[in-house]
Design a protein around this motif. Structure first.
Motif, PDB file in Angstrom:
ATOM      1  N   ARG A 178       4.717   1.693   1.475  1.00 28.33           N
ATOM      2  CA  ARG A 178       5.856   2.172   0.684  1.00 28.33           C
ATOM      3  C   ARG A 178       6.577   3.314   1.399  1.00 28.33           C
ATOM      4  NH1 ARG A 178       2.038   2.048  -3.701  1.00 28.33           N
ATOM      5  NH2 ARG A 178       2.278   0.137  -4.939  1.00 28.33           N
ATOM      6  N   ASP A 179       5.801   4.260   1.928  1.00 29.41           N
ATOM      7  CA  ASP A 179       6.413   5.398   2.626  1.00 29.41           C
ATOM      8  C   ASP A 179       7.184   4.935   3.852  1.00 29.41           C
ATOM      9  OD1 ASP A 179       5.367   7.112   0.776  1.00 29.41           O
ATOM     10  OD2 ASP A 179       3.594   7.632   1.969  1.00 29.41           O
TER      11      ASP A 179
ATOM     12  N   THR B 152       0.842  -1.190   0.000  1.00 25.77           N
ATOM     13  CA  THR B 152       0.000   0.000   0.000  1.00 25.77           C
ATOM     14  C   THR B 152       0.880   1.243   0.000  1.00 25.77           C
ATOM     15  OG1 THR B 152      -0.082   0.126   2.402  1.00 25.77           O
ATOM     16  CG2 THR B 152      -1.744  -1.259   1.334  1.00 25.77           C
ATOM     17  N   GLU B 153       0.300   2.404  -0.276  1.00 28.27           N
ATOM     18  CA  GLU B 153       1.066   3.653  -0.296  1.00 28.27           C
ATOM     19  C   GLU B 153       1.701   3.919   1.050  1.00 28.27           C
ATOM     20  OE1 GLU B 153       2.792   6.641  -2.302  1.00 28.27           O
ATOM     21  OE2 GLU B 153       1.389   5.191  -3.160  1.00 28.27           O
TER      22      GLU B 153
END
Length: 386
Positions: free
Chosen positions: A204-205, A200-201
């Motif tokens: 990733r972060d 998911t975003e």
């Protein structure tokens, strides 16, 4: 015509004085050239080779060009302006017909124009308005010129070289900054059986933040420990062919910059392809003095005669930079030079002592020669012996 202080390059980098001076080779070349000129002894001499200490220009050029600068600071500012802009300007302040100071002008704010009557004029942008100065009131030094009026800017005509060097340095810097993310590929294979391989975003972060600590210079050479389905693959060698080519281009860029300024690379510490042996280094210094320094000093001396002396004064006064000041850093060469000059009756002993900041001695003002030497006229009068 305004002076050119920079320009765009093929690499896409806009070369400005600020960017150019951040290159160590440019900084070193300009500092070397301006520093040498600014520290050479200067004198205003009369026809009988004595210092014109009573002339008002003597105090200005030898002690205080203006209220804010020493002579060394003044000449270094002027020389630096030439190397950056191709031109250097100082406003000539007068009281009546007497010159009382030389005020350095920002070359970036000066525009050179020719009036309808053919006279050269200088427009100086002071921020709150433009002031027009006549050629008589501007001491103008210029570098290589094709029209005799405006000097050509090394930064403008060397913009492609400087732009490539700036681009190469920036590429290397960002490569170090992003070395972990740029050299390796992080692959997520899923968190065990049945796990998804898509992050998911937010994941990733969080992963990027966690991996950032491995990109610090203090972590160089360390192997990161990955977990949770991450693999580190495609690690590049420590020096790839692209890295080697980039390194070679940076070294070549230094030599190209030195060529633009006429400075031997070894004089700014770049000795990769040149000898640093004393004999070779000495010849390099002499060549630099003969082919670069002397022409520049000659142009300055002639500019002083042309702009700061009246036609009558030019016949009896001579401005002169003394290149013997370069011998200060070499005691052996200085001693050998003085010995030759004294033994051949060119210098007196007191003159040598004065050059060495020593007090005069009694009898030291007489010119002397070696006793076993005679004159050609004397030899001609001697009868031939069988």
């Amino acid at each position: 015509m305004p002076p050119i202080s920079g320009g765009s390059s093929v690499s896409g980098v806009t070369v400005t004085p600020e960017k150019a001076l951040k290159l160590s080779a440019v900084w070193s070349c300009i500092n070397l050239r301006s520093g040498l000129v600014s520290t050479l002894p200067f004198s205003l001499r009369t026809a009988d080779k004595k210092s014109a200490v009573n002339h008002p220009l003597y105090d200005i050029l030898c002690y205080a060009p203006n209220a804010d600068m020493t002579p060394a600071e003044f000449w270094q500012a002027m020389m630096t302006s030439i190397d950056i802009h191709g031109n250097a300007f100082a406003e000539i302040k007068r009281k009546g017909e007497r010159i009382i100071s030389l005020e350095v002008l920002d070359a970036d704010k000066v525009t050179i124009k020719r009036a309808q009557n053919g006279a050269v004029q200088y427009e100086y942008n002071e921020g709150d308005g433009i002031r027009t100065l006549n050629a008589r009131d501007v001491f103008h030094l210029k570098d290589f010129t094709v029209d005799g009026i405006t000097g050509l800017s090394p930064l403008s005509y060397g913009a492609d070289i400087l732009g490539l060097q700036i681009h190469a340095n920036d590429t290397t810097a960002y490569d170090y900054k992003n070395r972990f993310k740029g050299r390796d590929v992080i692959v997520y294979r899923g968190a065990g059986q049945g796990g998804t391989s898509i992050l998911t975003e937010k994941q990733r972060d969080e992963t990027r933040k966690w991996l950032e600590k491995f990109s610090a210079a203090s972590e160089a050479g360390k192997t990161p420990v990955l977990e949770g389905g991450f693999d580190l693959i495609n690690r590049a060698p420590s020096l790839s062919p692209i890295d080697a080519q980039l390194l070679e281009s940076r070294l070549f860029g230094i030599e190209e910059i030195c060529r633009c300024f006429g400075v031997p690379p070894q004089l700014i510490g770049h000795t990769s392809k040149s000898s640093s042996w004393a004999s070779s280094y000495e010849n390099t210094v002499l060549s630099f003095q003969a082919f670069v320094l002397v022409p520049r000093l000659t142009r300055i001396e002639q500019a002083i005669e042309h702009k700061l002396l009246s036609p009558a004064e030019r016949k009896i006064l001579t401005p002169k930079f003394n290149t013997e000041g370069l011998l200060r850093a070499s005691p052996d060469k200085r001693a050998s030079f003085y010995t030759s000059m004294v033994q051949n009756g060119i210098y007196t002993r007191n003159h040598v002592r004065d050059l060495e900041d020593l007090p005069a001695v009694e009898g030291g003002d007489e010119l002397t020669i070696q006793l076993n030497m005679g004159t050609l006229n004397h030899a001609a009068k001697e009868p031939l012996k069988d």
